[in-house]
Motif scaffolding. Structure first.
Motif, mmCIF file in Angstrom:
data_model
loop_
_atom_site.group_PDB
_atom_site.id
_atom_site.type_symbol
_atom_site.label_atom_id
_atom_site.label_comp_id
_atom_site.label_asym_id
_atom_site.label_seq_id
_atom_site.Cartn_x
_atom_site.Cartn_y
_atom_site.Cartn_z
ATOM 1 N N PRO A 120 -31.808 -30.553 -9.759
ATOM 2 C CA PRO A 120 -31.890 -29.256 -10.456
ATOM 3 C C PRO A 120 -32.195 -28.072 -9.541
ATOM 4 O O PRO A 120 -31.630 -26.996 -9.733
ATOM 5 N N GLU A 121 -33.054 -28.251 -8.551
ATOM 6 C CA GLU A 121 -33.391 -27.110 -7.683
ATOM 7 C C GLU A 121 -32.192 -26.671 -6.846
ATOM 8 O O GLU A 121 -32.014 -25.479 -6.595
ATOM 9 N N GLN B 91 -28.982 -27.104 -7.857
ATOM 10 C CA GLN B 91 -28.090 -26.470 -8.836
ATOM 11 C C GLN B 91 -28.543 -25.039 -9.117
ATOM 12 O O GLN B 91 -27.714 -24.124 -9.204
ATOM 13 N N ASP B 92 -29.860 -24.830 -9.228
ATOM 14 C CA ASP B 92 -30.386 -23.484 -9.476
ATOM 15 C C ASP B 92 -30.075 -22.553 -8.304
ATOM 16 O O ASP B 92 -29.695 -21.396 -8.510
ATOM 17 N N ARG B 93 -30.221 -23.055 -7.093
ATOM 18 C CA ARG B 93 -29.919 -22.235 -5.914
ATOM 19 C C ARG B 93 -28.429 -21.895 -5.884
ATOM 20 O O ARG B 93 -28.040 -20.771 -5.556
ATOM 21 N N ASP C 114 -26.463 -21.676 -8.516
ATOM 22 C CA ASP C 114 -26.250 -20.688 -9.576
ATOM 23 C C ASP C 114 -26.625 -19.288 -9.093
ATOM 24 O O ASP C 114 -25.937 -18.308 -9.408
ATOM 25 N N ASP C 115 -27.691 -19.200 -8.308
ATOM 26 C CA ASP C 115 -28.107 -17.909 -7.767
ATOM 27 C C ASP C 115 -27.065 -17.370 -6.783
ATOM 28 O O ASP C 115 -26.760 -16.181 -6.783
#
Length: 157
Positions: free
Chosen positions: A139-140, A142-144, A146-147
Protein backbone atom coordinates in the motif's frame (compact mmCIF):
# COMPACT_ATOMS: atom_id res chain seq x y z
CA UNK A 1 -6.12 20.43 -23.79
CA UNK A 2 -8.21 18.12 -25.88
CA UNK A 3 -6.22 15.34 -27.62
CA UNK A 4 -7.37 16.45 -31.10
CA UNK A 5 -6.16 20.00 -30.51
CA UNK A 6 -2.86 18.70 -29.12
CA UNK A 7 -2.41 16.32 -32.06
CA UNK A 8 -3.16 19.07 -34.59
CA UNK A 9 -0.68 21.42 -32.94
CA UNK A 10 1.97 18.74 -32.87
CA UNK A 11 1.47 17.93 -36.54
CA UNK A 12 1.87 21.59 -37.40
CA UNK A 13 4.88 22.07 -35.14
CA UNK A 14 6.51 18.74 -36.00
CA UNK A 15 9.64 17.47 -34.31
CA UNK A 16 10.57 14.56 -32.06
CA UNK A 17 9.53 16.35 -28.88
CA UNK A 18 6.03 16.81 -30.27
CA UNK A 19 5.80 13.17 -31.27
CA UNK A 20 6.98 12.05 -27.82
CA UNK A 21 4.35 14.25 -26.18
CA UNK A 22 1.65 12.72 -28.38
CA UNK A 23 2.82 9.20 -27.56
CA UNK A 24 2.60 9.99 -23.85
CA UNK A 25 -1.09 10.74 -24.20
CA UNK A 26 -2.94 7.56 -23.23
CA UNK A 27 -6.28 6.78 -24.87
CA UNK A 28 -9.00 9.02 -23.50
CA UNK A 29 -11.04 7.30 -20.81
CA UNK A 30 -8.51 4.47 -20.36
CA UNK A 31 -5.52 6.24 -18.81
CA UNK A 32 -5.84 4.93 -15.27
CA UNK A 33 -4.15 1.82 -13.95
CA UNK A 34 -6.58 0.25 -11.47
CA UNK A 35 -5.11 -2.28 -9.02
CA UNK A 36 -8.48 -2.52 -7.25
CA UNK A 37 -10.39 -3.93 -10.22
CA UNK A 38 -10.14 -7.67 -9.48
CA UNK A 39 -11.31 -8.75 -12.93
CA UNK A 40 -8.88 -6.42 -14.70
CA UNK A 41 -6.02 -7.57 -12.42
CA UNK A 42 -6.82 -11.24 -13.11
CA UNK A 43 -6.76 -10.64 -16.88
CA UNK A 44 -3.52 -8.71 -16.42
CA UNK A 45 -1.93 -11.60 -14.53
CA UNK A 46 -2.71 -13.99 -17.36
CA UNK A 47 -1.31 -11.63 -19.99
CA UNK A 48 1.74 -10.86 -17.83
CA UNK A 49 2.55 -14.57 -17.54
CA UNK A 50 2.22 -15.04 -21.30
CA UNK A 51 3.92 -11.85 -22.53
CA UNK A 52 6.14 -10.39 -19.81
CA UNK A 53 7.31 -13.01 -17.32
CA UNK A 54 9.96 -14.48 -19.64
CA UNK A 55 11.99 -11.28 -19.22
CA UNK A 56 10.61 -9.60 -16.10
CA UNK A 57 10.22 -12.81 -14.09
CA UNK A 58 7.23 -14.78 -12.83
CA UNK A 59 7.51 -12.92 -9.52
CA UNK A 60 8.21 -9.54 -11.17
CA UNK A 61 11.84 -9.81 -10.03
CA UNK A 62 13.44 -8.73 -13.32
CA UNK A 63 16.75 -9.89 -14.67
CA UNK A 64 19.99 -9.90 -12.69
CA UNK A 65 22.14 -6.78 -12.91
CA UNK A 66 19.24 -4.87 -14.42
CA UNK A 67 20.98 -1.52 -13.82
CA UNK A 68 24.09 -2.50 -15.80
CA UNK A 69 24.27 -2.64 -19.57
CA UNK A 70 24.90 -6.08 -21.03
CA UNK A 71 27.43 -7.01 -23.76
CA UNK A 72 25.04 -5.68 -26.40
CA UNK A 73 24.89 -2.31 -24.58
CA UNK A 74 21.28 -2.79 -23.50
CA UNK A 75 19.83 -2.74 -20.02
CA UNK A 76 18.34 -6.05 -18.82
CA UNK A 77 14.65 -6.17 -17.96
CA UNK A 78 14.03 -4.35 -14.66
CA UNK A 79 11.93 -5.74 -11.84
CA UNK A 80 8.34 -4.61 -11.55
CA UNK A 81 8.22 -5.36 -7.84
CA UNK A 82 8.83 -2.57 -5.28
CA UNK A 83 12.63 -2.92 -5.67
CA UNK A 84 12.45 -1.68 -9.26
CA UNK A 85 11.68 1.72 -10.74
CA UNK A 86 8.35 0.95 -12.40
CA UNK A 87 6.39 2.71 -9.68
CA UNK A 88 8.50 5.85 -10.20
CA UNK A 89 6.74 6.49 -13.52
CA UNK A 90 3.22 7.91 -13.92
CA UNK A 91 0.51 5.77 -15.51
CA UNK A 92 0.76 7.70 -18.79
CA UNK A 93 4.46 6.86 -19.18
CA UNK A 94 4.03 3.21 -18.21
CA UNK A 95 1.23 2.87 -20.74
CA UNK A 96 3.26 4.54 -23.51
CA UNK A 97 6.41 2.50 -22.78
CA UNK A 98 4.41 -0.69 -22.99
CA UNK A 99 2.44 0.24 -26.07
CA UNK A 100 5.16 1.93 -28.13
CA UNK A 101 8.36 0.51 -26.58
CA UNK A 102 11.02 2.32 -24.61
CA UNK A 103 13.03 3.17 -27.71
CA UNK A 104 10.15 5.15 -29.23
CA UNK A 105 9.98 7.36 -26.15
CA UNK A 106 13.70 7.71 -25.46
CA UNK A 107 14.35 8.88 -29.00
CA UNK A 108 17.55 8.93 -30.96
CA UNK A 109 19.23 5.59 -31.42
CA UNK A 110 18.27 4.23 -28.00
CA UNK A 111 18.42 0.43 -28.03
CA UNK A 112 16.14 -1.71 -25.88
CA UNK A 113 15.00 -5.30 -25.84
CA UNK A 114 11.57 -4.12 -24.68
CA UNK A 115 9.17 -4.73 -27.56
CA UNK A 116 6.33 -2.44 -28.49
CA UNK A 117 2.95 -4.08 -27.88
CA UNK A 118 0.98 -1.79 -30.19
CA UNK A 119 -1.00 -4.09 -32.46
CA UNK A 120 -0.30 -7.12 -30.26
CA UNK A 121 -2.18 -6.08 -27.11
CA UNK A 122 -5.20 -3.81 -26.93
CA UNK A 123 -5.08 -0.67 -24.80
CA UNK A 124 -7.33 -2.42 -22.27
CA UNK A 125 -4.97 -5.43 -22.13
CA UNK A 126 -1.97 -3.15 -21.56
CA UNK A 127 -3.82 -1.44 -18.72
CA UNK A 128 -4.76 -4.86 -17.31
CA UNK A 129 -1.09 -5.89 -17.16
CA UNK A 130 -0.12 -2.61 -15.53
CA UNK A 131 -3.01 -2.96 -13.08
CA UNK A 132 -1.81 -6.44 -12.14
CA UNK A 133 1.73 -5.16 -11.57
CA UNK A 134 0.53 -2.30 -9.39
CA UNK A 135 -1.74 -4.64 -7.42
CA UNK A 136 1.34 -6.51 -6.18
CA UNK A 137 2.93 -3.43 -4.62
CA UNK A 138 2.48 -2.77 -0.90
CA UNK A 139 0.00 0.00 0.00
CA UNK A 140 2.73 2.55 0.77
CA UNK A 141 4.26 2.08 -2.71
CA UNK A 142 0.83 2.29 -4.35
CA UNK A 143 0.21 5.53 -2.42
CA UNK A 144 3.54 6.96 -3.57
CA UNK A 145 2.71 5.99 -7.16
CA UNK A 146 -0.71 7.65 -6.85
CA UNK A 147 1.06 10.81 -5.68
CA UNK A 148 3.38 10.67 -8.71
CA UNK A 149 0.28 10.44 -10.92
CA UNK A 150 -1.37 13.43 -9.21
CA UNK A 151 1.74 15.57 -9.62
CA UNK A 152 2.22 14.52 -13.24
CA UNK A 153 -1.38 15.26 -14.18
CA UNK A 154 -1.34 18.60 -12.38
CA UNK A 155 1.73 19.57 -14.40
CA UNK A 156 -0.12 18.66 -17.63
CA UNK A 157 -3.01 21.07 -16.91
Amino acid sequence: MKPLIVATGLLLAGGAAGLAALLLQPPEGQAVIDPNDARLVDVGLQIYRAECAACHGMDLEGQTNWRERNAAGRLPAPPHDPSGHTWHHPDDHLFAMTKYGVAALAGGNYQSDMPAYDGQLSDREILAVLSYIKSTWPPEIQDRHDDINRRFRAAQD
